[in-house]
Design a protein around this motif. Structure first.
Motif, PDB file in Angstrom:
ATOM      1  N   GLN A  18     -42.084  -1.051 -12.925  1.00 16.38           N
ATOM      2  CA  GLN A  18     -40.981  -0.759 -12.010  1.00 16.38           C
ATOM      3  C   GLN A  18     -40.939   0.730 -11.668  1.00 16.38           C
ATOM      4  O   GLN A  18     -40.707   1.103 -10.515  1.00 16.38           O
ATOM      5  CB  GLN A  18     -39.655  -1.191 -12.630  1.00 16.38           C
ATOM      6  N   ARG A  19     -41.176   1.568 -12.686  1.00 15.98           N
ATOM      7  CA  ARG A  19     -41.166   3.012 -12.441  1.00 15.98           C
ATOM      8  C   ARG A  19     -42.273   3.407 -11.472  1.00 15.98           C
ATOM      9  O   ARG A  19     -42.055   4.212 -10.545  1.00 15.98           O
ATOM     10  CB  ARG A  19     -41.327   3.752 -13.775  1.00 15.98           C
ATOM     11  N   ALA A  28     -43.675   1.434  -9.240  1.00 13.88           N
ATOM     12  CA  ALA A  28     -43.339   0.883  -7.924  1.00 13.88           C
ATOM     13  C   ALA A  28     -42.349   1.793  -7.199  1.00 13.88           C
ATOM     14  O   ALA A  28     -42.466   2.018  -5.989  1.00 13.88           O
ATOM     15  CB  ALA A  28     -42.759  -0.519  -8.075  1.00 13.88           C
ATOM     16  N   GLU A  29     -41.384   2.343  -7.930  1.00 12.32           N
ATOM     17  CA  GLU A  29     -40.429   3.273  -7.317  1.00 12.32           C
ATOM     18  C   GLU A  29     -41.134   4.544  -6.854  1.00 12.32           C
ATOM     19  O   GLU A  29     -40.839   5.066  -5.764  1.00 12.32           O
ATOM     20  CB  GLU A  29     -39.323   3.608  -8.314  1.00 12.32           C
ATOM     21  N   ARG A  57     -43.013   3.786  -3.700  1.00  4.72           N
ATOM     22  CA  ARG A  57     -42.096   3.628  -2.568  1.00  4.72           C
ATOM     23  C   ARG A  57     -41.641   4.992  -2.061  1.00  4.72           C
ATOM     24  O   ARG A  57     -41.588   5.233  -0.850  1.00  4.72           O
ATOM     25  CB  ARG A  57     -40.906   2.771  -3.014  1.00  4.72           C
ATOM     26  N   ARG A  74     -33.005   8.581  -5.593  1.00  5.25           N
ATOM     27  CA  ARG A  74     -32.322   7.300  -5.410  1.00  5.25           C
ATOM     28  C   ARG A  74     -30.843   7.571  -5.590  1.00  5.25           C
ATOM     29  O   ARG A  74     -30.417   8.099  -6.621  1.00  5.25           O
ATOM     30  CB  ARG A  74     -32.827   6.281  -6.427  1.00  5.25           C
ATOM     31  N   ALA A 128     -32.587   0.163  -1.810  1.00  6.36           N
ATOM     32  CA  ALA A 128     -33.349   0.073  -3.064  1.00  6.36           C
ATOM     33  C   ALA A 128     -33.586  -1.376  -3.473  1.00  6.36           C
ATOM     34  O   ALA A 128     -34.663  -1.721  -3.960  1.00  6.36           O
ATOM     35  CB  ALA A 128     -32.618   0.830  -4.166  1.00  6.36           C
ATOM     36  N   ASP A 129     -32.577  -2.233  -3.275  1.00  7.38           N
ATOM     37  CA  ASP A 129     -32.749  -3.644  -3.655  1.00  7.38           C
ATOM     38  C   ASP A 129     -33.839  -4.299  -2.820  1.00  7.38           C
ATOM     39  O   ASP A 129     -34.674  -5.051  -3.339  1.00  7.38           O
ATOM     40  CB  ASP A 129     -31.427  -4.391  -3.482  1.00  7.38           C
ATOM     41  N   MET A 169     -37.343  -2.919  -3.791  1.00  6.71           N
ATOM     42  CA  MET A 169     -37.860  -3.333  -5.086  1.00  6.71           C
ATOM     43  C   MET A 169     -37.941  -4.850  -5.238  1.00  6.71           C
ATOM     44  O   MET A 169     -38.339  -5.345  -6.298  1.00  6.71           O
ATOM     45  CB  MET A 169     -36.981  -2.753  -6.197  1.00  6.71           C
ATOM     46  N   THR A 181     -41.340  -6.182  -6.312  1.00  2.00           N
ATOM     47  CA  THR A 181     -41.624  -5.828  -7.704  1.00  2.00           C
ATOM     48  C   THR A 181     -40.805  -6.676  -8.655  1.00  2.00           C
ATOM     49  O   THR A 181     -41.316  -7.140  -9.691  1.00  2.00           O
ATOM     50  CB  THR A 181     -41.322  -4.344  -7.943  1.00  2.00           C
ATOM     51  N   ARG A 182     -39.526  -6.907  -8.307  1.00  2.00           N
ATOM     52  CA  ARG A 182     -38.691  -7.766  -9.153  1.00  2.00           C
ATOM     53  C   ARG A 182     -39.248  -9.180  -9.204  1.00  2.00           C
ATOM     54  O   ARG A 182     -39.226  -9.836 -10.252  1.00  2.00           O
ATOM     55  CB  ARG A 182     -37.253  -7.777  -8.643  1.00  2.00           C
TER      56      ARG A 182
END
Length: 361
Positions: A36-37, A39-40, A43, A238, A273-274, A277, A280-281
């Motif tokens: 997740q980190r 992927a952020e 992005r 963010r 952000a939702d 991500m 990825t989620r």
């Protein structure tokens, strides 16, 4: 019952399950957090690249029209009002980027203008005239005009960009060409920078939203990314916006190109952000589903393995108890599943044989 010991099957199954699940869960948590980190970070990198390219495209549009005004100043003869008026009218019809074009003399009197608007008026106090006497100027004209000197087309919009350039004749400055950009042309350029899910937000020097979500336009923006807009370098973070949602936001603090004067604008590029991500989620959710399925399968196999280990030992322990009660009981089962069980089975058989020999002698 209180003193009953755990069976081998229970020890193997629960002990193995704890070791397996703890290691798997800890590893999975660390992996998904890193995923997740990363992927952020990716992005934000994409938004930063898009922000820099968008700011460059906007600056090129502004630089192009700024240079056009400079070239127009070389074509107009302010000492000949009739010729100047003809050229102004021609350019006004040809180029719809301008809401107003005009030329004034050195005293600030408008000699010729689009459709005659403001002709004969004095504009010597206007910033575009004062700066245009010396250099090719570009000014964010919001609040910088005398309302009496605004053409009707400009009064319909709350924003304006003023361009000006000195008119020279025989090597000396004889007047100033002034232009006000059609604000819709600026907005159209900003709209071209949009992409699905990605929103550009244009800020003025005083952090007023010039272009962006309708609920923010013409309102001051006082979030972290807007406060960082006066920095030299780009920034990203963010943060929560006024609508209560979290966005990845990239700030490009200066919009300029070559010698284009600084309008004090900055550009924000944001993405929910939702939404950003969500893939990825979904990947992480699929990972946990596969991990859970794999864990259940492994637990089932572990249970079968524990049962496989327990069966020969259970048979051998029952045979030993039977021999203690009666040496002539049935011979122990010849175990062959693993070496220890086979050796123990053989040992019990020999022991039973010796006990029977003693009992008959």
């Amino acid at each position: 019952m209180a003193g009953r010991r755990l069976s081998l099957r229970t020890l193997v199954f629960f002990g193995g399950a704890m070791l397996m699940l703890v290691l798997a869960v800890v590893t999975a948590v660390l992996y998904t957090a890193a995923l997740q980190r990363r992927a952020e970070e990716l992005r934000v990198e994409k938004l930063t690249t898009r922000g820099e390219l968008s700011a460059n495209l906007l600056a090129r549009r502004l630089h192009g029209v700024w240079m056009d005004v400079a070239r127009l100043a070389t074509l107009i003869d302010s000492t000949n009002p009739a010729s100047a008026r003809e050229q102004i009218q021609f350019m006004s019809r040809l180029d719809t980027r301008y809401s107003w074009l005009g030329v004034s003399n050195l005293e600030g009197k408008v000699l010729a203008a689009t459709d005659g608007t403001l002709e004969g008026e004095r504009v010597e106090q206007e910033p575009w005239f004062r700066q245009g006497l010396d250099v090719t100027a570009a000014i964010d004209g919001n609040g910088a005009h005398d309302p009496a000197h605004l053409p009707p087309a400009s009064m319909e919009s709350s924003r304006s960009i003023d361009l000006a350039a000195p008119v020279q004749h025989a090597g000396s400055v004889t007047g100033v060409v002034g232009a006000q950009l059609n604000w819709n042309w600026v907005l159209e350029g900003m709209a071209d920078l949009q992409a699905p899910g990605i929103e550009p937000v244009l800020l003025s020097r005083d952090r007023l939203v010039l272009f962006g979500p309708p609920d923010l336009v013409n309102k001051p923006l006082n979030i972290g990314s807007a406060l960082a807009a006066d920095r030299v370098n780009s920034s990203s973070l963010r943060e929560r916006w006024p609508d209560g949602k979290d966005y990845f936001t990239v700030t490009v603090p200066m919009i300029g190109l070559a010698d284009l004067p600084n309008l004090g604008w900055s550009l924000l590029i944001r993405q929910n952000a939702d939404d950003a991500m969500a893939p990825t989620r979904e990947l992480i959710r699929s990972f946990w589903v596969m991990l859970g399925t794999g864990a259940l399968t492994a637990l089932a196999l572990l249970y079968l393995a524990a049962q496989w280990l327990r069966t020969p030992l259970r048979r051998l322990s029952e045979a030993a108890e039977a021999i203690v009660r009666d040496p002539a009981s049935r011979a122990p089962y010849a175990e062959t599943r693993f070496e220890e069980a086979a050796r123990l089975s053989n040992a019990l058989a020999r022991m039973q044989s010796k006990l029977m020999d003693r009992s008959t002698s």
